[in-house]
Scaffold this motif. Structure first.
Motif, PDB file in Angstrom:
ATOM      1  N   PRO A  78       0.802  -1.228   0.000  1.00 28.77           N
ATOM      2  CA  PRO A  78       0.000   0.000   0.000  1.00 28.77           C
ATOM      3  C   PRO A  78       0.836   1.280   0.000  1.00 28.77           C
ATOM      4  O   PRO A  78       0.370   2.326  -0.461  1.00 28.77           O
ATOM      5  CB  PRO A  78      -0.817  -0.109   1.298  1.00 28.77           C
ATOM      6  N   GLN A  79       2.077   1.222   0.496  1.00 30.54           N
ATOM      7  CA  GLN A  79       2.931   2.410   0.490  1.00 30.54           C
ATOM      8  C   GLN A  79       3.304   2.825  -0.937  1.00 30.54           C
ATOM      9  O   GLN A  79       3.649   3.975  -1.183  1.00 30.54           O
ATOM     10  CB  GLN A  79       4.199   2.145   1.293  1.00 30.54           C
ATOM     11  N   GLY A  80       3.292   1.866  -1.872  1.00 29.92           N
ATOM     12  CA  GLY A  80       3.534   2.183  -3.273  1.00 29.92           C
ATOM     13  C   GLY A  80       4.946   2.626  -3.580  1.00 29.92           C
ATOM     14  O   GLY A  80       5.186   3.345  -4.565  1.00 29.92           O
ATOM     15  N   ASN A  81       5.923   2.168  -2.790  1.00 27.91           N
ATOM     16  CA  ASN A  81       7.292   2.635  -3.008  1.00 27.91           C
ATOM     17  C   ASN A  81       7.899   2.121  -4.308  1.00 27.91           C
ATOM     18  O   ASN A  81       8.717   2.804  -4.927  1.00 27.91           O
ATOM     19  CB  ASN A  81       8.178   2.237  -1.821  1.00 27.91           C
ATOM     20  N   ALA A  82       7.514   0.931  -4.730  1.00 25.81           N
ATOM     21  CA  ALA A  82       8.026   0.423  -6.009  1.00 25.81           C
ATOM     22  C   ALA A  82       7.522   1.295  -7.157  1.00 25.81           C
ATOM     23  O   ALA A  82       8.257   1.578  -8.109  1.00 25.81           O
ATOM     24  CB  ALA A  82       7.615  -1.034  -6.214  1.00 25.81           C
ATOM     25  N   SER A  83       6.278   1.722  -7.060  1.00 28.74           N
ATOM     26  CA  SER A  83       5.708   2.592  -8.094  1.00 28.74           C
ATOM     27  C   SER A  83       6.424   3.937  -8.128  1.00 28.74           C
ATOM     28  O   SER A  83       6.807   4.435  -9.193  1.00 28.74           O
ATOM     29  CB  SER A  83       4.212   2.796  -7.837  1.00 28.74           C
ATOM     30  N   THR A 111      -1.799   1.765  -4.739  1.00 31.27           N
ATOM     31  CA  THR A 111      -2.320   2.963  -4.078  1.00 31.27           C
ATOM     32  C   THR A 111      -2.681   2.602  -2.641  1.00 31.27           C
ATOM     33  O   THR A 111      -2.731   1.419  -2.267  1.00 31.27           O
ATOM     34  CB  THR A 111      -3.582   3.504  -4.786  1.00 31.27           C
ATOM     35  N   MET A 112      -2.960   3.610  -1.846  1.00 30.61           N
ATOM     36  CA  MET A 112      -3.328   3.382  -0.444  1.00 30.61           C
ATOM     37  C   MET A 112      -4.645   2.628  -0.304  1.00 30.61           C
ATOM     38  O   MET A 112      -4.976   2.134   0.776  1.00 30.61           O
ATOM     39  CB  MET A 112      -3.414   4.727   0.292  1.00 30.61           C
ATOM     40  N   ASP A 113      -5.415   2.518  -1.394  1.00 27.85           N
ATOM     41  CA  ASP A 113      -6.667   1.750  -1.355  1.00 27.85           C
ATOM     42  C   ASP A 113      -6.421   0.316  -0.902  1.00 27.85           C
ATOM     43  O   ASP A 113      -7.322  -0.332  -0.334  1.00 27.85           O
ATOM     44  CB  ASP A 113      -7.322   1.724  -2.737  1.00 27.85           C
ATOM     45  N   LEU A 114      -5.228  -0.205  -1.143  1.00 28.19           N
ATOM     46  CA  LEU A 114      -4.923  -1.586  -0.751  1.00 28.19           C
ATOM     47  C   LEU A 114      -5.094  -1.816   0.750  1.00 28.19           C
ATOM     48  O   LEU A 114      -5.311  -2.950   1.184  1.00 28.19           O
ATOM     49  CB  LEU A 114      -3.488  -1.953  -1.157  1.00 28.19           C
ATOM     50  N   ARG A 134       1.760   9.429  -8.219  1.00 31.67           N
ATOM     51  CA  ARG A 134       0.459   8.957  -7.713  1.00 31.67           C
ATOM     52  C   ARG A 134      -0.702   9.425  -8.588  1.00 31.67           C
ATOM     53  O   ARG A 134      -1.710   8.736  -8.714  1.00 31.67           O
ATOM     54  CB  ARG A 134       0.253   9.425  -6.266  1.00 31.67           C
ATOM     55  N   ARG A 135      -0.568  10.581  -9.223  1.00 35.32           N
ATOM     56  CA  ARG A 135      -1.645  11.085 -10.089  1.00 35.32           C
ATOM     57  C   ARG A 135      -1.764  10.279 -11.378  1.00 35.32           C
ATOM     58  O   ARG A 135      -2.781  10.366 -12.078  1.00 35.32           O
ATOM     59  CB  ARG A 135      -1.398  12.558 -10.401  1.00 35.32           C
ATOM     60  N   GLN A 136      -0.726   9.500 -11.713  1.00 35.02           N
ATOM     61  CA  GLN A 136      -0.744   8.680 -12.927  1.00 35.02           C
ATOM     62  C   GLN A 136      -1.347   7.292 -12.694  1.00 35.02           C
ATOM     63  O   GLN A 136      -1.534   6.542 -13.642  1.00 35.02           O
ATOM     64  CB  GLN A 136       0.687   8.501 -13.451  1.00 35.02           C
ATOM     65  N   ARG A 137      -1.658   6.966 -11.442  1.00 36.22           N
ATOM     66  CA  ARG A 137      -2.104   5.610 -11.113  1.00 36.22           C
ATOM     67  C   ARG A 137      -3.619   5.502 -11.231  1.00 36.22           C
ATOM     68  O   ARG A 137      -4.347   5.377 -10.248  1.00 36.22           O
ATOM     69  CB  ARG A 137      -1.614   5.223  -9.710  1.00 36.22           C
ATOM     70  N   ARG A 138      -4.070   5.554 -12.483  1.00 39.21           N
ATOM     71  CA  ARG A 138      -5.510   5.520 -12.734  1.00 39.21           C
ATOM     72  C   ARG A 138      -6.115   4.188 -12.299  1.00 39.21           C
ATOM     73  O   ARG A 138      -7.191   4.139 -11.714  1.00 39.21           O
ATOM     74  CB  ARG A 138      -5.774   5.747 -14.234  1.00 39.21           C
ATOM     75  N   LEU A 139      -5.430   3.100 -12.606  1.00 37.82           N
ATOM     76  CA  LEU A 139      -5.824   1.775 -12.140  1.00 37.82           C
ATOM     77  C   LEU A 139      -4.652   1.191 -11.360  1.00 37.82           C
ATOM     78  O   LEU A 139      -3.490   1.448 -11.677  1.00 37.82           O
ATOM     79  CB  LEU A 139      -6.182   0.858 -13.316  1.00 37.82           C
ATOM     80  N   SER A 140      -4.953   0.381 -10.360  1.00 38.26           N
ATOM     81  CA  SER A 140      -3.913  -0.114  -9.469  1.00 38.26           C
ATOM     82  C   SER A 140      -4.148  -1.588  -9.138  1.00 38.26           C
ATOM     83  O   SER A 140      -5.121  -2.198  -9.583  1.00 38.26           O
ATOM     84  CB  SER A 140      -3.904   0.706  -8.177  1.00 38.26           C
TER      85      SER A 140
END
Length: 282
Positions: free
Chosen positions: A56-61, A103-106, A68-74
């Motif tokens: 959920p932290q998304g550090n790899a992304s 994303t933090m949605d996870l 984060r604004r580019q992550r339309r789907l996760s």
């Protein structure tokens, strides 16, 4: 930009898909750093790689330059059944390396899927089209690397249920073996209950400092405990590796000649050598 290596130029027919989960319930062991840079190194030597960011932290992304604004789907959308895996794949600045961002949605996924009977198999089912080749040509990956969160929760369980093998990044620190023992027990439980094909691909020692007596003792202890499951390649403690994520780049793009980059290239070669010794369709 990384120049295409002779291995990449010579690669012929694509390899069968291999799915490797990078897992360790301890945080700060270099797991995400290894996912990013091993993926980049595999791509540099000719593999077609997908990184699945399950943290959920998304550090790899972030470390691959996906804002984060580019992550339309996760990965949340994929596991929740709201998007097909192929729809969520994003290309990166690294040739032959793609990503499904997090994303933090996870954080809410475990609660959302609490009553779902297939909650531990969502990722495995999402990845099935890749295994069957039922995807666009630009998504015919040879390696999927799953970056797990630093805990043994439902997300990690999904990764272990989907993977062919586990790669364990292990920091050269005092409690390394204690955490490794717990993870190995979890792997055996998943193997017996959910995924009979699951195996330990290897243990990679990270943040190794040859000037530190403790690091040398940890290396000796882990090699005695795990034998040839421990990679010969060790990832050194290296400032360029630490700096690279803040620039949204793998260290191989940030500084190809540094000790950390060269170590990850050696690790990628060692991973492929080990894969080559496996039975077909293992």
């Amino acid at each position: 930009m990384i120049a295409e290596t002779p291995e990449a130029q010579a690669s012929g027919s694509p390899r069968p898909l291999r799915i490797i989960a990078l897992a360790n319930q301890k945080g700060g062991v270099g797991k995400t750093t290894t996912a990013i840079n091993l993926g980049t190194a595999l791509a540099a030597i000719g593999e077609h790689v997908l990184i699945v960011d399950l943290d959920p932290q998304g550090n790899a992304s972030t470390g691959l330059g996906i804002d984060r604004r580019q992550r339309r789907l996760s990965t949340y959308d994929v596991l929740a059944g709201e998007a097909a895996l192929a729809e969520a794949v994003q290309v990166t600045a690294v040739p032959r390396l793609s990503l499904i961002p997090s994303t933090m949605d996870l954080l809410g996924l475990e609660m959302a899927m609490a009553s779902a009977p297939d909650r531990a198999q969502r990722l495995r089912r999402a990845l099935e089209p890749l295994d069957l080749g039922d995807v666009p040509d630009d998504q015919r990956f040879t390696y999927v690397l799953i970056d797990c969160p630093p805990s043994l929760n439902l997300l990690t369980l999904n990764a272990l249920a989907a993977a062919h093998a586990v790669l364990v990044p292990l920091q050269c620190e005092f409690f390394a073996l204690e955490g490794l023992s717990q993870l190995l027990r979890t792997v055996e439980q998943v193997k017996s209950a959910l995924n009979p094909r699951l195996a330990i691909q290897g243990v990679v020692l990270t943040m190794f400092d040859p000037r530190n007596n403790l690091s040398a003792q940890v290396v000796a202890d882990v090699r005695e405990f795990m034998g040839d499951k421990v990679y010969e390649t060790m990832i050194p403690r290296n400032v360029r590796v630490s700096e690279a994520p803040s620039h949204g780049k793998p260290v191989l793009l940030y500084d190809l000649k540094c000790a950390g980059s060269q170590a990850y290239l050696r690790l990628a070669s060692e991973v492929i050598q080990r894969e080559g010794r496996l039975p077909a369709a293992a």
